[in-house]
Design an enzyme around this catalytic site. Structure first.
Site, PDB file in Angstrom:
ATOM      1  N   ARG A   1      -0.927 -10.628  -2.595  1.00  0.00           N
ATOM      2  CA  ARG A   1      -0.274 -11.131  -1.385  1.00  0.00           C
ATOM      3  C   ARG A   1      -1.326 -11.676  -0.429  1.00  0.00           C
ATOM      4  O   ARG A   1      -1.070 -11.917   0.740  1.00  0.00           O
ATOM      5  CB  ARG A   1       0.549 -10.024  -0.726  1.00  0.00           C
ATOM      6  CG  ARG A   1      -0.276  -8.809  -0.366  1.00  0.00           C
ATOM      7  CD  ARG A   1       0.527  -7.812   0.457  1.00  0.00           C
ATOM      8  NE  ARG A   1      -0.088  -6.506   0.412  1.00  0.00           N
ATOM      9  CZ  ARG A   1      -0.494  -5.844   1.510  1.00  0.00           C
ATOM     10  NH1 ARG A   1      -0.367  -6.375   2.685  1.00  0.00           N
ATOM     11  NH2 ARG A   1      -1.020  -4.639   1.388  1.00  0.00           N
ATOM     12  N   ASN A   2      -2.545 -11.816  -0.952  1.00  0.00           N
ATOM     13  CA  ASN A   2      -3.659 -12.366  -0.204  1.00  0.00           C
ATOM     14  C   ASN A   2      -4.391 -13.340  -1.120  1.00  0.00           C
ATOM     15  O   ASN A   2      -4.187 -13.317  -2.322  1.00  0.00           O
ATOM     16  CB  ASN A   2      -4.624 -11.244   0.206  1.00  0.00           C
ATOM     17  CG  ASN A   2      -4.071 -10.418   1.348  1.00  0.00           C
ATOM     18  OD1 ASN A   2      -3.702 -10.947   2.383  1.00  0.00           O
ATOM     19  ND2 ASN A   2      -3.983  -9.116   1.129  1.00  0.00           N
TER      20      ASN A   2
END
Lengths: 405, 405
Positions: free
Chosen positions: A198-199
């Site tokens: 998610r990064n």
């Protein structure tokens, strides 16, 4: 026959709830005649996860008995292992058991599904939060969403009518489980590790993926394209940064990229389990669990999400955790290492806090190449420097992290 | 109860054949009265492997039916999976079925075991060599030993009386399977990967071990202290070099070192399987199989020893192979990598041939620190520069590689 891991649940087959063809057209027409109920972005993304079979074997939103069993025993009423309640809520007093309703995404206005309401019930929200998030602190973004839910939960089977904007907006990345399974089969893979992202990928994430590539058939870099919390990097930018990394630092045929529409709940250990459940549906035999998996703030110990896999009943979950320790570049090691393989000191290690990384990038500075690949840094610099201009993404809510109003 | 992998064979327990206490003393006395038969260093080390339970479930040297089954089907007469014949041979016409004999190491004069001769048989040596080594080329050091065997093989149960000089000479390194199992249990390990070593550890080996440490509970660096071929680095030097590496580059509690008395056969893929069989007895759930495992010259493809694990019947062997590709330092990757994780070119990689390494070290030169750790290089330099003085090791034959005269 494929050697891929079977989907989750007793039936050991994918159970997608998306209608197709004539059946879909007829249900769309019918939905227009039904009572319309607004649903949140989290409920919308959970419906799409059910629609594409990612939440197999769920056939709809959970009953009270399911909810209770999941909170207290990680288990639905029929004995299926499940770590986080999948529920829909409303304040509407008029909706009754036996009703058939249409579920409409409050952000895009899209009709996502129809639902037969078989049960209308109330829950102890604090109990859910304490069980799932280990806290009822309203500052926790997952807790905030539960506490903001309507008074009543509705249970019942759903028919999914739309995947919303995901297939188009994340074209080439967004995947249904049947699609990733087909790709893995074509590659001849059976030992597949999922890397939850998610990064953007810095070298520490690259290292996690590469350890998996060394010992598995391949790695599935699986990005969340559902909603995040404010301050996280939007999916579009992440996608470019990850592409740049994969193109320059991975061997062709060892990595498959995919995106899934779920929202982050930041439930740490419990979310680690949910990540493994639906990765099993996507065809992954292993789920990489690193430091502070799916965590936020200081709510969870850095390796709680690894430990929880040892606490669930044996055989509850076929997808196995691939635990990897805190990773970094170490000068004395002369390469990437982890707390498990590097015996050297803090001063030999290149460790940058998220705050420092953001500050450096916002000011257009370079990140240490031992921390991040220059190809990735370039893309992130552009993002941070133009942050004020970023409005187009707000439009459909795909990638910003606002908690619903 | 321990979660360690069970020993090989139907009984799932270690079957050491070493006598102890009064029984040992009585058998030693008895052995003096028996017909004395000289055995080679390979036969000696195989007996000790049986003695300590490393060759569980073997109870003696193989029968003709075992030999045939192992050559043709990887299976002994009773159905036990086994990849390489474990046999003893003689030219002695006087030894008869029903005899009881004493087996005496021809190099040290030590009585290693007593044996009940239940069968005396001849074999097709070329068939054994073609089956096991895939060649009958006498230049192959394993083939040379088989072709030099006596005319007759003897089968029958053995009682082992001695571990020869191994426990004393390799004090602190030499281990019985029961000992390594105890160590793993005390450490709480169950997922243990064995790293086979017959050379000093350069960074490529360190990388193999570290990949295993990342994904397992720990790694068992397991050195061969039996005989090697001429030109290989003797165990004493290796031991020092590996100690230096482990002390400086591994985290305490992630590595266990051990030594085992078997001789190299250089049987490549078949020996990879044998390595896994006895590592299972040592308590290892996984066996690292890298490039050209247990190979010599160009007899085997670089990854044949990985492939063979897919060719044996499912369930034949509980210890699993942990395949790792060809490893090296890559400048563009900025660290260690393998063919599976590095997409860059030959020119970015630090690859040194064995010949170059030996030449550099003999001349007291430095090896590239991307290839070998300075602490290791120092020890090897000393060895190569004093090579002419190395006579003391010849004394007991532990570490030189001469094929028997």
């Amino acid at each position: 026959m494929s050697d891929l891991i079977v989907p989750h649940g007793k039936e050991e087959r994918l159970i997608p709830l998306l209608l197709e063809g004539d059946e879909l057209q007829a249900e769309i027409e019918k939905a227009k005649t039904l009572k319309q109920m607004k649903i949140t972005s989290r409920e919308t993304s959970d419906l799409i996860m059910m629609g594409i079979g990612a939440f197999t074997p769920l056939t709809g939103f959970m009953t009270k008995a399911d909810w209770q069993g999941v909170c207290d025993e990680f288990t639905m009423a029929d004995g299926t292992f499940w770590p986080i309640p999948i529920t829909v809520s409303t304040d509407d007093e008029d909706i009754k058991e036996g009703d058939e309703i249409a579920l409409v995404d409050e952000e895009t206005g899209t009709t996502i599904a129809t639902m037969q309401v078989t049960e209308k019930y109330t829950i102890d929200k604090e109990h859910e939060c304490e069980s799932i998030f280990t806290t009822a602190d309203i500052e926790h973004p997952g807790v905030a969403k539960v506490m903001a839910q309507g008074t009543y939960n509705l249970a019942g089977p759903v028919k999914v009518l739309s995947e919303s904007y995901y297939p188009e907006h994340f074209k080439g990345l967004y995947q249904r489980p049947a699609e990733s399974r087909k790709i893995f089969e074509d590659l001849g893979w059976s030992k597949v590790a999922a890397l939850q992202l998610r990064n953007p990928m810095h070298r520490s994430h690259e290292f996690l993926a590469k350890i998996a590539v060394e010992v598995m058939d391949g790695v599935y870099i699986h990005q969340l394209v559902g909603k995040l919390k404010a301050g996280d990097i939007p999916a579009d930018v992440r996608l470019k940064a990850i592409d740049a990394l994969v193109d320059n630092y991975f061997v062709e045929g060892t990595v498959v990229q995919g995106g899934y529409p779920m929202e982050m709940r930041y439930a740490g250990p419990r979310e680690g389990l949910l990540h493994a459940v639906f990765r099993q549906n996507y065809g992954c035999s292993h789920m990489i669990i690193g430091r502070d998996h799916a965590g936020v703030g200081d709510y969870y110990g850095p390796f709680d999400a690894q430990k929880i896999f040892d606490e669930i009943p044996e055989g509850a979950l076929k997808c196995q955790n691939l635990n990897i320790d805190w990773t970094f570049f170490c000068d004395k090691c002369g390469g990437m290492a982890s707390m498990k393989t590097c015996p050297h000191g803090k001063d030999d290690r290149v460790l940058l806090s998220g705050t420092v990384v953001r500050k450096t990038l916002s000011e257009g500075g370079e990140l240490d190449p031992r921390f991040s690949r220059p190809e990735v840094v370039k893309i992130l610099q552009e993002y941070y420097q133009n942050l004020d201009d970023k409005v187009e993404i707000k439009l459909h809510g795909a990638a910003t992290g606002d908690v619903k109003k």
